[in-house]
Every structure is written in C-alpha cells, then in structure tokens.
Design an enzyme around this catalytic site. Structure first.
Site, mmCIF file in Angstrom:
data_model
loop_
_atom_site.group_PDB
_atom_site.id
_atom_site.type_symbol
_atom_site.label_atom_id
_atom_site.label_comp_id
_atom_site.label_asym_id
_atom_site.label_seq_id
_atom_site.Cartn_x
_atom_site.Cartn_y
_atom_site.Cartn_z
ATOM 1 N N ASP A 56 0.858 -1.179 0.000
ATOM 2 C CA ASP A 56 0.000 0.000 0.000
ATOM 3 C C ASP A 56 0.897 1.234 0.000
ATOM 4 O O ASP A 56 1.525 1.556 1.008
ATOM 5 C CB ASP A 56 -0.900 -0.021 1.233
ATOM 6 C CG ASP A 56 -1.834 1.186 1.315
ATOM 7 O OD1 ASP A 56 -1.865 1.985 0.364
ATOM 8 O OD2 ASP A 56 -2.529 1.320 2.341
ATOM 9 N N ALA A 57 0.973 1.891 -1.132
ATOM 10 C CA ALA A 57 1.834 3.070 -1.274
ATOM 11 C C ALA A 57 0.962 4.321 -1.260
ATOM 12 O O ALA A 57 0.325 4.659 -2.258
ATOM 13 C CB ALA A 57 2.635 2.988 -2.565
ATOM 14 N N LEU A 101 3.050 7.144 3.764
ATOM 15 C CA LEU A 101 3.738 5.906 4.136
ATOM 16 C C LEU A 101 3.607 4.855 3.047
ATOM 17 O O LEU A 101 2.674 4.887 2.243
ATOM 18 C CB LEU A 101 3.151 5.335 5.435
ATOM 19 C CG LEU A 101 3.264 6.182 6.701
ATOM 20 C CD1 LEU A 101 2.428 5.553 7.813
ATOM 21 C CD2 LEU A 101 4.713 6.333 7.141
ATOM 22 N N GLU A 151 -7.814 1.338 -4.438
ATOM 23 C CA GLU A 151 -7.501 1.617 -3.040
ATOM 24 C C GLU A 151 -8.672 1.346 -2.099
ATOM 25 O O GLU A 151 -8.513 0.718 -1.041
ATOM 26 C CB GLU A 151 -7.049 3.067 -2.907
ATOM 27 C CG GLU A 151 -6.658 3.474 -1.498
ATOM 28 C CD GLU A 151 -6.171 4.898 -1.424
ATOM 29 O OE1 GLU A 151 -5.923 5.366 -0.294
ATOM 30 O OE2 GLU A 151 -6.052 5.560 -2.479
#
Length: 268
Positions: A9-10, A14, A74
């Site tokens: 998860d970019a 973070l 997402e």
C-alpha cells in the site's frame, strides 16, 4: 510448494508492506520518501515475490519494480483488509457498519452486507497533524509531535464551554470545545498545548462527520483504521470520548493501519 506473496500500500505519507513467507504474515512500514529503499529491501529479503499493489503511488512502483504485479483499487483493498482483520481479531459487528480510514486525509465507507460504498472524504487527517503541527512548533517528526501532544493541555489554547459559562449552568458538557484555538492570543501556552489542541480539533471534525454518516446510514459501529491513530494517544482518546458521546461505537483494529496492504495481499 508455497508462494511468497506481498501486498503493498503506497500512500501519500507511508508505504506499508504485508508479505507472506513460510505461511507467516509479516508487516513493515516506511516513510514514502524511503519507498525505493523499502522495495529494494523487500526484493532482497523475499525473492520470487507475487505482488499486488494499492494506493496512490502504486502505478509508480509497478512500473519501476513489479511490472507483472496487479493493482487493486484503493478503496476496495482497504475495505477487504478491514473485513479480513475483523474476522482475524474475532470482532463481530453484524452486517452494517462504517469504516473510517484516517490516513493522510480521511475517508468514510459504509458497509451493508456484501456492499461497500465510499460516502465521504476530508482533507483532515494525519497529514494535517504532521504538517500543521510542524508549522505550530519547531518539531518535524511525527513521533516527536505525538509525544509533545501528550504533554500538552488543550484547555490552554481552546476555549471550552466551561470557560464561557464559568460558574453558571451549562446547557452541554463543559469539557466540550466552544472554539478551537480561541485562546491563542490571550493566554500563555506551550508547543505541547498547541499540538494537544490540534489533535483535539482533528478528532472533533472526524467525529462530527462520522456521527452524521452514522445517522444517515443508520449504523452504530465505526471501525477506525489508518496510520494516524498509531502512537497518537491524544487523538485516539479524543476519538473514543467524542464518539461515545454521540452514540457511535468506535472499534479499533490492532493492525488497522495495514488494511490496504492486507486487502491487496489477500488477492494475490
């Protein structure tokens, strides 16, 4: 033979990594500025990976490092990861609840059975605490900001209901905020006081929006996920206090900051 798999998860602040090795799930996180070093470490540590990506910077990482990987939307990854953790942590909320994802900003989703819908978004979140907190103080690191916030007293910066009514009878709880930062030019305060006030303002804003969403969609439980509450005790405590006050039951997940990465991982 078991495959080595990873979900990445970019996001805006973070990069979070969940990887499976020898049937064990591992969790790592890095600042997004360290994404190149993080991915290089992952590829060296766990060779022959099958990867799924999510988050705003996933396409950048796919192109540079994992051209054969898949990208999961997402919001889908976040919600699937939340369902997975609720089951893993034995937390049964029924079929209908809210997911409040407090990351750099904040997103709201309503879950009704098998259906999930994103219903709201706000620019108020962990990025607000870090960015505005750095402007209000001389501190730059997130961890240092949270420690300083714990030392502060929001009442030295915020005007409370009890400040207005003083000895008179208040129509609402005197500990509620009448005006955020209203004492800023009237009363002596510390950097910690400013951060405590900022954390409180973020919590109040999120709870007000959560309360409205819960009323509209007729749900009682709100699952709080994302990185912003991790280590930020003033924010977490304020969220719990205000949510209980408005009749919404907050549910915090132990690994809630990794929901997006988990949601990507379980699709590999």
């Amino acid at each position: 033979m078991h495959r080595n798999t990873a979900g990445i998860d970019a996001g805006g602040s973070l990069i979070k990594i969940v990887y499976q090795e020898n049937e064990r799930m591992h969790f790592k996180k890095f600042h997004i500025k360290e994404k190149d070093a993080a991915i290089s470490w992952l590829k060296l540590s766990v060779p022959s990976l099958h990867v799924a990506l999510t988050g705003g910077k996933s396409s950048v990482i796919q192109k540079k490092y994992f051209p054969k990987s898949i990208i999961i939307p997402e919001f889908q990854a976040t919600c699937e990861g939340t369902r997975f953790l609720l089951a893993a942590e034995n937390k049964s909320l029924g079929e209908n609840y809210l997911i409040v994802n407090i990351g750099t900003g904040t997103s709201w989703h309503v879950v009704k059975g098998d259906k999930v819908e994103r219903i709201l978004g706000s620019g108020i979140g962990g990025g607000t605490f870090t960015g505005l907190g750095s402007l209000l103080t001389k501190v730059r690191g997130y961890r240092q900001l949270t420690v300083l916030a714990e030392e502060g007293n929001k009442g030295n910066v915020d005007m409370m209901v009890k400040d207005i009514y003083e000895s008179g009878e208040s129509p609402v709880n005197g500990e509620l905020t009448a005006a955020n930062f209203a004492k800023g030019i009237r009363q002596k305060h510390s950097e910690g006081d400013r951060l405590a006030s900022l954390s409180n303002m973020i919590a109040e804003t999120i709870v007000l929006l959560t309360s409205q969403a819960a009323t509209i969609h007729q749900v009682k439980n709100a699952v709080i996920i994302g990185s912003a509450t991790v280590g930020n005790h003033p924010l977490k405590q304020a969220l719990e206090f205000y949510m209980n006050m408005v009749g919404v039951i907050p549910v915090f997940l132990e690994k809630g900051e990794y929901c997006g990465a988990i949601g990507a991982h379980i699709t590999v």
